[in-house]
Design a protein around this motif. Structure first.
Motif, PDB file in Angstrom:
ATOM      1  N   UNK A 167     -22.910 -16.039  13.560  1.00 30.42           N
ATOM      2  CA  UNK A 167     -22.687 -17.446  13.902  1.00 30.42           C
ATOM      3  C   UNK A 167     -21.911 -18.142  12.787  1.00 30.42           C
ATOM      4  N   UNK A 168     -20.839 -18.858  13.158  1.00 37.70           N
ATOM      5  CA  UNK A 168     -20.074 -19.618  12.164  1.00 37.70           C
ATOM      6  C   UNK A 168     -19.964 -21.054  12.691  1.00 37.70           C
ATOM      7  N   UNK A 169     -20.962 -21.896  12.354  1.00 40.59           N
ATOM      8  CA  UNK A 169     -21.007 -23.233  12.947  1.00 40.59           C
ATOM      9  C   UNK A 169     -19.736 -24.035  12.653  1.00 40.59           C
ATOM     10  N   UNK A 170     -19.210 -24.687  13.696  1.00 43.95           N
ATOM     11  CA  UNK A 170     -18.039 -25.560  13.531  1.00 43.95           C
ATOM     12  C   UNK A 170     -16.743 -24.823  13.254  1.00 43.95           C
ATOM     13  N   UNK A 171     -16.735 -23.510  13.455  1.00 46.79           N
ATOM     14  CA  UNK A 171     -15.537 -22.731  13.089  1.00 46.79           C
ATOM     15  C   UNK A 171     -14.458 -22.846  14.155  1.00 46.79           C
ATOM     16  N   UNK A 172     -13.220 -22.554  13.744  1.00 42.40           N
ATOM     17  CA  UNK A 172     -12.110 -22.520  14.687  1.00 42.40           C
ATOM     18  C   UNK A 172     -12.274 -21.327  15.611  1.00 42.40           C
ATOM     19  N   UNK A 173     -11.509 -21.354  16.722  1.00 39.62           N
ATOM     20  CA  UNK A 173     -11.584 -20.246  17.686  1.00 39.62           C
ATOM     21  C   UNK A 173     -11.202 -18.929  17.012  1.00 39.62           C
ATOM     22  N   UNK A 174     -10.245 -18.994  16.078  1.00 41.12           N
ATOM     23  CA  UNK A 174      -9.825 -17.758  15.402  1.00 41.12           C
ATOM     24  C   UNK A 174     -10.949 -17.176  14.557  1.00 41.12           C
ATOM     25  N   UNK A 175     -11.653 -18.049  13.838  1.00 43.20           N
ATOM     26  CA  UNK A 175     -12.750 -17.557  13.000  1.00 43.20           C
ATOM     27  C   UNK A 175     -13.843 -16.962  13.891  1.00 43.20           C
ATOM     28  N   UNK A 176     -14.105 -17.609  15.036  1.00 40.17           N
ATOM     29  CA  UNK A 176     -15.129 -17.068  15.940  1.00 40.17           C
ATOM     30  C   UNK A 176     -14.703 -15.709  16.503  1.00 40.17           C
ATOM     31  N   UNK A 177     -13.397 -15.576  16.777  1.00 40.30           N
ATOM     32  CA  UNK A 177     -12.888 -14.285  17.263  1.00 40.30           C
ATOM     33  C   UNK A 177     -13.092 -13.198  16.228  1.00 40.30           C
ATOM     34  N   UNK A 178     -12.769 -13.515  14.992  1.00 37.24           N
ATOM     35  CA  UNK A 178     -12.958 -12.533  13.916  1.00 37.24           C
ATOM     36  C   UNK A 178     -14.443 -12.225  13.716  1.00 37.24           C
ATOM     37  N   UNK A 179     -15.278 -13.258  13.865  1.00 31.05           N
ATOM     38  CA  UNK A 179     -16.724 -13.043  13.713  1.00 31.05           C
ATOM     39  C   UNK A 179     -17.224 -12.067  14.779  1.00 31.05           C
ATOM     40  N   UNK A 180     -16.659 -12.177  15.991  1.00 37.95           N
ATOM     41  CA  UNK A 180     -17.065 -11.237  17.049  1.00 37.95           C
ATOM     42  C   UNK A 180     -16.652  -9.813  16.679  1.00 37.95           C
ATOM     43  N   UNK A 181     -15.417  -9.677  16.161  1.00 28.91           N
ATOM     44  CA  UNK A 181     -14.944  -8.341  15.757  1.00 28.91           C
ATOM     45  C   UNK A 181     -15.812  -7.793  14.626  1.00 28.91           C
ATOM     46  N   UNK A 182     -16.157  -8.661  13.655  1.00 24.65           N
ATOM     47  CA  UNK A 182     -16.990  -8.211  12.526  1.00 24.65           C
ATOM     48  C   UNK A 182     -18.368  -7.798  13.027  1.00 24.65           C
TER      49      UNK A 182
END
Ligand code: B12
Length: 310
Positions: free
Chosen positions: A108-123
């Motif tokens: 979970x990356x609260x308030x993150x951009x869509x790109x950061x959330x995409x990378x978080x999913x990959x991670x």
């Protein structure tokens, strides 16, 4: 969906980052299944629109759920089938995969951009190939400083918090760190050759494994064609002093993340004199020799180091 603004127009790298897949995956979906970006810029570069991205999100959901890419692509492109297209499809074989990958929830990356959330999913899926590909494209598009500040820092802080709160995710932290270092090294390798002159030395602290900031400084300096030598983690001070003498360094940067180390930093004097810059939370309360500069941000460190007389 909620992630795609109506006027979204994205490059392959940016679209891949939002989806959390490798840019090469998007290219191959385009080649093999016709899921191409539908717009072109004046310069002829292909761009994904919000409608394209909606299809790709659906495609990714189906593939992530175990449907083969070929069937998923047919389903999402079926005219008039709407955003629920493919909902009747079942995985080809094996258990349905969860979005967080085996054994884990999505970071979970609260308030993150869509790109950061995409990378978080990959991670979270431990998908090193996607992480490496996305980071490589972001570095090429935005450069090292912006990629670090806008994307990597929020992700790393979230990974650290998750570990601190749950004791979980050390595998994600390691994979993220390795993919980041690999992508940054590759980014250094594609820059023009450094200009001649005395190099900047980048060093970790004796008991500290945290070295990502060294690699991002190296990448930002490589973009500026400043010669760099990265020594890495756990460098004892006598070893650092010897490397300073042997390379004739113009400047040295020391990163210290952890607080539990010595309370003094006094490097042996050199001729010509050396610019010493330190950064990281671990320097708090440490007695620094006169003239030592403290950098509080990546940009500040890069400015100081690249201005050392070479
Ligand atoms: C990646 C990581 C690791 C990796 C390191 C891999 C590598 N090759 O570097 C691994 C898995 C090895 C690791 C190990 C450990 N880690 Co660790 N790790 C991290 C993580 C997620 C990122 C570290 C990082 O690069 N930070 C840099 C940036 C992202 O941090 P930041 O807060 O944005 O930065 C601040 C400043 O530094 C400055 N800044 C930001 N970027 C830059 C760049 C430059 C150049 C400059 C000058 C300034 C600057 O601005 C911010 C405001 O202060 C952090 C989480 C975190 N928030 O830092 C934990 C974290 C540092 N780790 C922590 C801990 C406890 C450990 C371990 C002890 C246990 C563990 N988690 O396994 C071991 C330590 C082993 C050792 N002896 O070193 C704690 C430290 C707590 C503390 N107060 O000391 C953290 C904070 C996690 C947490 N939330 O608790 N870790």
């Amino acid at each position: 969906m909620g992630e795609v603004a109506a006027d979204t127009v994205l490059s392959v790298g940016a679209a891949a980052a939002r989806l959390g897949v490798a840019p090469e995956t998007l290219r191959s979906w385009g080649r093999r299944y016709g899921l191409m970006p539908s717009m072109r810029t004046d310069g002829g570069h292909r761009r994904y629109t919000s409608d394209d991205l909606a299809l790709l999100f659906r495609m990714q959901q189906l593939v992530g759920g175990g449907v083969t890419p070929a069937r998923a692509a047919r389903a999402v492109q079926t005219p008039g089938s709407g955003s629920d297209s493919g909902s009747d499809l079942v995985p080809e074989a094996g258990p349905r995969r969860r979005p967080g990958g085996p054994g884990g929830r999505v970071l979970a990356v609260p308030g993150a951009s869509a790109e950061v959330r995409g990378l978080a999913r990959a991670a979270s899926r431990l998908d090193a190939e996607a992480l490496h590909g996305i980071l490589g494209d972001l570095l090429a598009e935005r450069g090292a400083i912006a990629t670090w500040d806008q994307v990597l820092r929020p992700l790393l802080i979230a990974a650290g918090l998750r570990w601190a709160q749950t004791g979980e995710g050390i595998d994600i932290e390691h994979l993220l760190s390795e993919s980041t270092i690999n992508a940054l090294r590759l980014h250094c390798g594609v820059q023009r050759r450094p200009l001649p002159g005395r190099p900047v030395l980048l060093s970790g602290s004796p008991e500290d494994l945290h070295v990502l900031p060294l690699h991002v400084i190296a990448a930002a300096l490589a973009e500026r064609r400043t010669p760099v030598r990265t020594l890495g983690a756990r460098v004892p001070l006598p070893v650092l002093e010897s490397a300073i003498r042997r390379t004739g360094a113009s400047a040295v940067f020391l990163w210290r993340q952890l607080l539990n180390e010595t309370d003094r930093l006094d490097l042996a004097p050199t001729r010509p004199p050396l610019l010493v810059v330190v950064g990281g939370p671990g320097w708090e309360g440490v007695d620094l020799a006169p003239g030592t500069r403290v950098a509080h941000t990546l940009a500040e460190a890069v400015d100081l180091l690249s201005s050392a007389p070479r």
